[in-house]
Design a protein around this motif. Sequence first.
Motif, PDB file in Angstrom:
ATOM      1  N   TYR A 100     -18.491   1.568   5.308  1.00 23.46           N
ATOM      2  CA  TYR A 100     -18.404   1.081   3.757  1.00 23.46           C
ATOM      3  C   TYR A 100     -17.937   1.385   2.661  1.00 23.46           C
ATOM      4  O   TYR A 100     -18.124   2.508   2.011  1.00 23.46           O
ATOM      5  N   TYR A 101     -16.905   0.680   2.524  1.00 24.22           N
ATOM      6  CA  TYR A 101     -15.816   0.500   1.800  1.00 24.22           C
ATOM      7  C   TYR A 101     -16.891  -0.067  -0.249  1.00 24.22           C
ATOM      8  O   TYR A 101     -17.413  -0.705   0.626  1.00 24.22           O
ATOM      9  N   SER A 102     -16.129   0.949  -1.174  1.00 22.48           N
ATOM     10  CA  SER A 102     -17.079   0.390  -2.045  1.00 22.48           C
ATOM     11  C   SER A 102     -16.183  -0.607  -2.974  1.00 22.48           C
ATOM     12  O   SER A 102     -14.455  -0.880  -2.304  1.00 22.48           O
ATOM     13  N   PRO A 103     -16.524  -1.693  -3.204  1.00 18.56           N
ATOM     14  CA  PRO A 103     -15.553  -2.466  -4.271  1.00 18.56           C
ATOM     15  C   PRO A 103     -14.617  -2.465  -4.782  1.00 18.56           C
ATOM     16  O   PRO A 103     -13.710  -3.011  -4.062  1.00 18.56           O
ATOM     17  N   HIS A 104     -14.498  -1.282  -5.117  1.00 18.81           N
ATOM     18  CA  HIS A 104     -12.554  -0.872  -5.853  1.00 18.81           C
ATOM     19  C   HIS A 104     -11.956  -0.280  -4.733  1.00 18.81           C
ATOM     20  O   HIS A 104     -10.497  -0.010  -5.356  1.00 18.81           O
ATOM     21  N   GLY A 105     -12.642   0.470  -3.047  1.00 19.38           N
ATOM     22  CA  GLY A 105     -11.755   0.534  -2.259  1.00 19.38           C
ATOM     23  C   GLY A 105     -11.922   2.901  -2.642  1.00 19.38           C
ATOM     24  O   GLY A 105     -10.926   2.934  -1.905  1.00 19.38           O
TER      25      GLY A 105
END
Length: 585
Positions: free
Chosen positions: A321-326
Amino acid sequence: MAPSTPLLTVRGSEGLYMVNGPPHFTESTVFPRESGKNCKVYTFSKDGTLFAWGNGEKVNIISVTNKGLLHSFDLPKAVCLEFSPKNTVLATWQPYTTSKDGTAGIPNLQLYDVKTGTCLKSFIQKKMQNWCPSWSEDETLCARNVNNEVHFFENNNFNTIANKLHLQKINDFVLSPGPQPYKVAVYVPGSKGAPSFVRLYQYPNFAGPHAALANKSFFKADKVTMLWNKKATAVLVIASTDVDKTGASYYGEQTLHYIATNGESAVVQLPKNGPIYDVVWNSSSTEFCAVYGFMPAKATIFNLKCDPVFDFGTGPRNAAYYSPHGHILVLAGFGNLRGQMEVWDVKNYKLISKPVASDSTYFAWCPDGEHILTATCAPRLRVNNGYKIWHYTGSILHKYDVPSNAELWQVSWQPFLDGIFPAKTITYQAVPSEVPNEEPKVATAYRPPALRNKPITNSKLHEEEPPQNMKPQSGNDKPLSKTALKNQRKHEAKKAAKQEARSDKSPDLALTPAPQSTPRNTVSQSISGDPEIDKKIKNLKKKLKAIEQLKEQAATGKQLEKNQLEKIQKETALLQELEDLELGI
């Protein structure tokens, strides 16, 4: 003005209600709690300003910002709800039913105008899978798969089909994200010996043999998953078969393909055999992470050339799972694994934390890119239901366990548009928390009574591989293909077997003095009088000679395998052991 904190929506046997996000975690007044077990479905709009739910009698829409009821529709059997990207349309789906006399059922897919509450169009949609129409982000385009062809509508005018994409039996399609020009990826399964294929088109150029932007065909595919990157420049295709004919995997067989809109395509070479558990794009659209291989699984980040950039080694994991900001990546092992998570800073490839969320069935990043939600939900697990809010540094900030006689069915964050929450600097220090961090009890391995008073030997079922940077060094050497590597290993194995056979035939050759540092007081004949010690000396010399050969190969620039490098590292210990044996003679 700072953005508000995302709300948390909870649905279970205790009813439907909302909870304020971090740092308060109190029940929200935006939505008055609906008690009872009748709520079957809820959804937020893409920007989080509208909320719709079905309570077994009606489907209601409220505005989250001003807390007012906008519309109510008589849809007691609705089980799926979805807003269009700009909140213009609410799509609802009810199970399709036919009358007893065999006549066709009534349309079960309704599209409602959110402003006026009127029904724009009704369709018959028999299957729940892919029930919802796909919109472009500006809602100029809307597409549906109807009788193995894709129908396109423009500007939410559902009375006129603006365009059709017809191929032989289109099984699935995915519309690209982002602005114009719009692209669509379509999957056609193979039949009668012909391969399956995925093609990329640019709307509305569907006609002619050369209309496709890219095409990729493959044989081993019963179903595919197509993943566009955020910039709509490439698609990752996970092709999977239901049955692995080799019998190697219970999960069938999977392959990963890369297709770019410029026509390039490739098979992503995965270094470890086994299932592909998860593949996810970074929000930057320049790299993706794959979790694959028999347990313990490997996780690797690849660039757009499908070259490995960073390998996270092996571990008990089956999701990424990548965070929304990547900028943060979580590798996790849920389902039949113990819930171990690894939180990585993917800019510097540094491990931030290793929390454990036991029995988790759900994971989601908060839109702020700082907080994580894990939950244990029914019907997957009917015991120990509840949810936890974590900070990515590993601290539990909030925990809720439902009572033993109750169940938790669904929990999720209120969505926000990209860019609302700015990216913050990554911290490695765990944030303070009042909730105690529960360390799961690790069951010790059974030891038979005869071994209980003896020292424990660290024997492992699997060799663990550490993380390593895979960025290619300066030079034009292209990485070998999977087949070439396999052939190279076979050739090396044959060569090693021949050398071993020769050394067994001529003991004098096998006992030639190895490295310079080997003591010189040895002779090729047995002088100790103890055949066991003589045998050990002979084996040690054979190993040292093999190490010398590996060093020579490394000096010529040959890339050694992991086990060969480990052999070289053991040279000093072997020399010491040989010296001790000879001095004891």
